[in-house]
Design a protein around this motif. Structure first.
Motif, PDB file in Angstrom:
ATOM      1  N   ALA A 106      68.778   6.727   6.596  1.00 59.45           N
ATOM      2  CA  ALA A 106      67.864   5.581   6.639  1.00 59.45           C
ATOM      3  C   ALA A 106      68.390   4.433   5.781  1.00 59.45           C
ATOM      4  CB  ALA A 106      66.472   6.000   6.167  1.00 59.45           C
ATOM      5  N   MET A 107      68.929   4.759   4.615  1.00 53.65           N
ATOM      6  CA  MET A 107      69.480   3.730   3.749  1.00 53.65           C
ATOM      7  C   MET A 107      70.740   3.104   4.354  1.00 53.65           C
ATOM      8  SD  MET A 107      68.885   5.371  -0.051  1.00 53.65           S
ATOM      9  CE  MET A 107      69.825   4.054  -0.851  1.00 53.65           C
ATOM     10  N   LEU A 108      71.590   3.922   4.993  1.00 48.39           N
ATOM     11  CA  LEU A 108      72.789   3.385   5.664  1.00 48.39           C
ATOM     12  C   LEU A 108      72.397   2.453   6.799  1.00 48.39           C
ATOM     13  CD1 LEU A 108      74.998   6.620   5.845  1.00 48.39           C
ATOM     14  CD2 LEU A 108      75.472   4.586   4.468  1.00 48.39           C
ATOM     15  N   CYS A 109      71.329   2.804   7.511  1.00 45.82           N
ATOM     16  CA  CYS A 109      70.836   1.961   8.598  1.00 45.82           C
ATOM     17  C   CYS A 109      70.409   0.600   8.071  1.00 45.82           C
ATOM     18  CB  CYS A 109      69.672   2.661   9.300  1.00 45.82           C
ATOM     19  SG  CYS A 109      69.026   1.788  10.745  1.00 45.82           S
ATOM     20  N   LYS A 110      69.669   0.592   6.966  1.00 47.31           N
ATOM     21  CA  LYS A 110      69.221  -0.661   6.358  1.00 47.31           C
ATOM     22  C   LYS A 110      70.403  -1.497   5.873  1.00 47.31           C
ATOM     23  CE  LYS A 110      65.424  -1.750   5.250  1.00 47.31           C
ATOM     24  NZ  LYS A 110      64.374  -2.606   5.878  1.00 47.31           N
ATOM     25  N   TYR A 111      71.360  -0.843   5.223  1.00 50.63           N
ATOM     26  CA  TYR A 111      72.521  -1.548   4.676  1.00 50.63           C
ATOM     27  C   TYR A 111      73.427  -2.102   5.778  1.00 50.63           C
ATOM     28  CZ  TYR A 111      71.972  -0.581  -0.352  1.00 50.63           C
ATOM     29  OH  TYR A 111      71.551  -0.576  -1.669  1.00 50.63           O
ATOM     30  N   SER A 112      73.370  -1.521   6.976  1.00 51.44           N
ATOM     31  CA  SER A 112      74.202  -2.004   8.082  1.00 51.44           C
ATOM     32  C   SER A 112      73.457  -3.008   8.960  1.00 51.44           C
ATOM     33  CB  SER A 112      74.668  -0.819   8.942  1.00 51.44           C
ATOM     34  OG  SER A 112      73.562  -0.182   9.562  1.00 51.44           O
ATOM     35  N   ASN A 113      72.237  -3.391   8.539  1.00 54.17           N
ATOM     36  CA  ASN A 113      71.423  -4.385   9.251  1.00 54.17           C
ATOM     37  C   ASN A 113      71.025  -3.946  10.658  1.00 54.17           C
ATOM     38  OD1 ASN A 113      71.415  -6.348   7.100  1.00 54.17           O
ATOM     39  ND2 ASN A 113      73.544  -6.816   7.651  1.00 54.17           N
ATOM     40  N   ARG A 114      70.839  -2.655  10.847  1.00 53.52           N
ATOM     41  CA  ARG A 114      70.310  -2.148  12.108  1.00 53.52           C
ATOM     42  C   ARG A 114      68.818  -1.852  11.919  1.00 53.52           C
ATOM     43  NH1 ARG A 114      75.659  -0.798  12.102  1.00 53.52           N
ATOM     44  NH2 ARG A 114      76.725  -0.766  14.125  1.00 53.52           N
ATOM     45  N   ASP A 115      68.086  -1.773  13.036  1.00 56.61           N
ATOM     46  CA  ASP A 115      66.636  -1.594  12.914  1.00 56.61           C
ATOM     47  C   ASP A 115      66.109  -0.308  13.528  1.00 56.61           C
ATOM     48  OD1 ASP A 115      66.835  -2.069  15.628  1.00 56.61           O
ATOM     49  OD2 ASP A 115      65.630  -3.898  15.624  1.00 56.61           O
ATOM     50  N   ASP A 193      75.096  -0.994  18.670  1.00 58.57           N
ATOM     51  CA  ASP A 193      74.993  -2.257  17.930  1.00 58.57           C
ATOM     52  C   ASP A 193      73.667  -2.390  17.185  1.00 58.57           C
ATOM     53  OD1 ASP A 193      77.484  -3.058  18.762  1.00 58.57           O
ATOM     54  OD2 ASP A 193      76.738  -4.190  20.488  1.00 58.57           O
ATOM     55  N   THR A 194      72.626  -1.775  17.709  1.00 61.22           N
ATOM     56  CA  THR A 194      71.302  -1.891  17.080  1.00 61.22           C
ATOM     57  C   THR A 194      70.801  -0.588  16.469  1.00 61.22           C
ATOM     58  OG1 THR A 194      70.203  -1.378  19.187  1.00 61.22           O
ATOM     59  CG2 THR A 194      70.600  -3.714  18.689  1.00 61.22           C
ATOM     60  N   THR A 195      71.450   0.512  16.856  1.00 57.74           N
ATOM     61  CA  THR A 195      70.953   1.836  16.488  1.00 57.74           C
ATOM     62  C   THR A 195      71.945   2.604  15.625  1.00 57.74           C
ATOM     63  OG1 THR A 195      69.688   1.935  18.552  1.00 57.74           O
ATOM     64  CG2 THR A 195      70.113   4.024  17.429  1.00 57.74           C
TER      65      THR A 195
END
Length: 409
Positions: A106-115, A193-195
């Protein structure tokens, strides 16, 4: 290849991401760039003090670590022989060990600007903990789950939906975890790209093994400190017993003890032997001897003479997987860990005995590990410590237990 002291096993792979002949990145071209991007991001962030401090903050204040390390006094006295302890990882947020890697992803997702997060689940614990993390961090979540598992793990499915997750039912193949992982990967190909794709165990392409292994090693980091506090030192004879499906909780339970001599600390992994009267099982390390490619990595797998993956059978949805982590394949080959299997019936019997004597409610996954502990403890002397990772809570198994044991959870 040998285990090097002072370096985690997850960092001891070769340049191809292989642990001996296991692991790797057997991927289609379309996934090579997103996997490479994830590798670079993870390597950067896990060495970033701000990221690690934030991760530790959520562990303490949201997940609720450290989890307890307790002696099972009544069970020990009943069985005689070794002293039996449990690391009660099921106390963590979501009721299982899956929260550690869910937090990291979840933190990697936030840091990579994905939603959006996309993950797989069998027992439902991975999906449940990801739904908790997605809600906590304001992310969308798709959970791919075999329709067979959706039916038998209703409590966790209800929890996922309550947290806002979308459960994507998988009707292909055995309709269990192996097919859920496949469908999740297919989805990621078109939506990378988004996931952010999140594998729930130490399986799959090398980077997912590393992320999950790094995360769940928190279990053994805690246990090492707790044992020193309990005994004043690390005891001279310890057996660390863990169930093994994909292999995340067991690797996390063992990692910080990897450099100890196996005569002092023995690792015992217990796979799902399936129903007693069936030839099907989910124990490729115990009964299988064939290496195959599954979900992007080389590993021991259940496969037929044509090289096709065979369907598994187990009362435990979380262990119902035809492959296993390349880390465990390597540990088996170098004889650092011993692997065995418990049948459905043995797991149920162990569950009954543990809950009879202790205020503990292990799910069917760790009940397989308790079955082995119950088997070997009476044969050992009182100076031996047997410690089981109680990595999941049985509330999600309430319907199965009611049907098989007439026991209400």
């Amino acid at each position: 290849m040998k285990i090097k002291k002072g370096i985690s096993l997850i960092d001891q792979h070769d340049k191809f991401g292989m642990w001996g002949p296991y692991g790797g990145n057997f991927l289609p071209e379309t996934l090579k760039k997103p996997v490479s991007d994830l590798e670079k991001l993870f390597e950067k962030l896990r060495n970033n003090r701000k990221f690690v401090n934030e991760w530790n903050y959520h562990l303490r204040n949201f997940i609720g670590t450290p989890t307890s390390f307790v002696k099972l006094e009544n069970l020990s006295n009943h069985l005689g022989g070794a002293q039996i302890y449990a690391k009660v990882v099921s106390e963590a947020k979501g009721g299982a060990h899956k929260c550690y890697s869910a937090l990291t992803h979840a933190m990697l997702c936030k840091y990579s600007n994905r939603d959006t997060l996309a993950t797989d689940t069998g027992a439902g614990y991975n999906g449940k903990t990801f739904s908790i993390m997605a809600k906590h961090f304001g992310l969308k979540l798709k959970v791919f789950m075999g329709i067979k598992d959706i039916k038998r793990q209703k409590p966790n499915c209800d929890a996922m939906r309550a947290n806002g997750a979308e459960i994507v039912p998988v009707y292909t193949g055995s309709q269990t975890l192996v097919d859920a992982v496949s469908e999740c990967m297919r989805y990621w190909v078109s939506n990378c790209d988004t996931t952010a794709m999140c594998v729930g165990s130490t399986v799959g392409p090398n980077i997912f093994v590393k992320i999950c292994g790094w995360s769940t090693s928190q279990i053994s980091r805690e246990l090492l400190l707790q044992m020193n506090e309990e005994f004043g030192e690390i005891p001279k004879k310890i057996k660390l017993i863990n169930c093994v499906g994909g292999g995340s909780s067991s690797f996390g339970f063992w990692n910080e003890f990897m450099h100890y001599n196996k005569k002092q600390i023995e690792f015992i992994g217990v796979e799902a032997g399936g129903p007693k009267k069936s030839k099907r099982h989910a124990a490729p390390l115990t009964y299988g001897s064939k290496i195959g490619i599954l979900h992007g990595a080389a590993q021991y797998v259940n496969q037929n003479t044509d090289g096709q993956i065979e369907e598994t059978e187990s009362i435990s949805a979380g262990l119902d997987y035809p492959g296993v982590s390349p880390l465990h394949c390597f540990l088996k080959d170098i004889k650092r860990a011993r692997y065995t299997a418990a049948t459905d019936e043995e797991a149920l019997s162990a569950y009954q005995l543990v809950t009879k004597f202790e205020n503990l409610n292990p799910s069917l996954e760790p009940s397989h590990a308790f079955a082995e502990a119950i088997k070997i403890a009476p044969k050992l002397n009182n100076n031996t410590i047997v410690c089981v990772n109680s990595c999941g809570d049985a509330r999600k198994d309430r319907d199965i237990l009611k049907k098989r044991l007439s026991k209400k959870i």
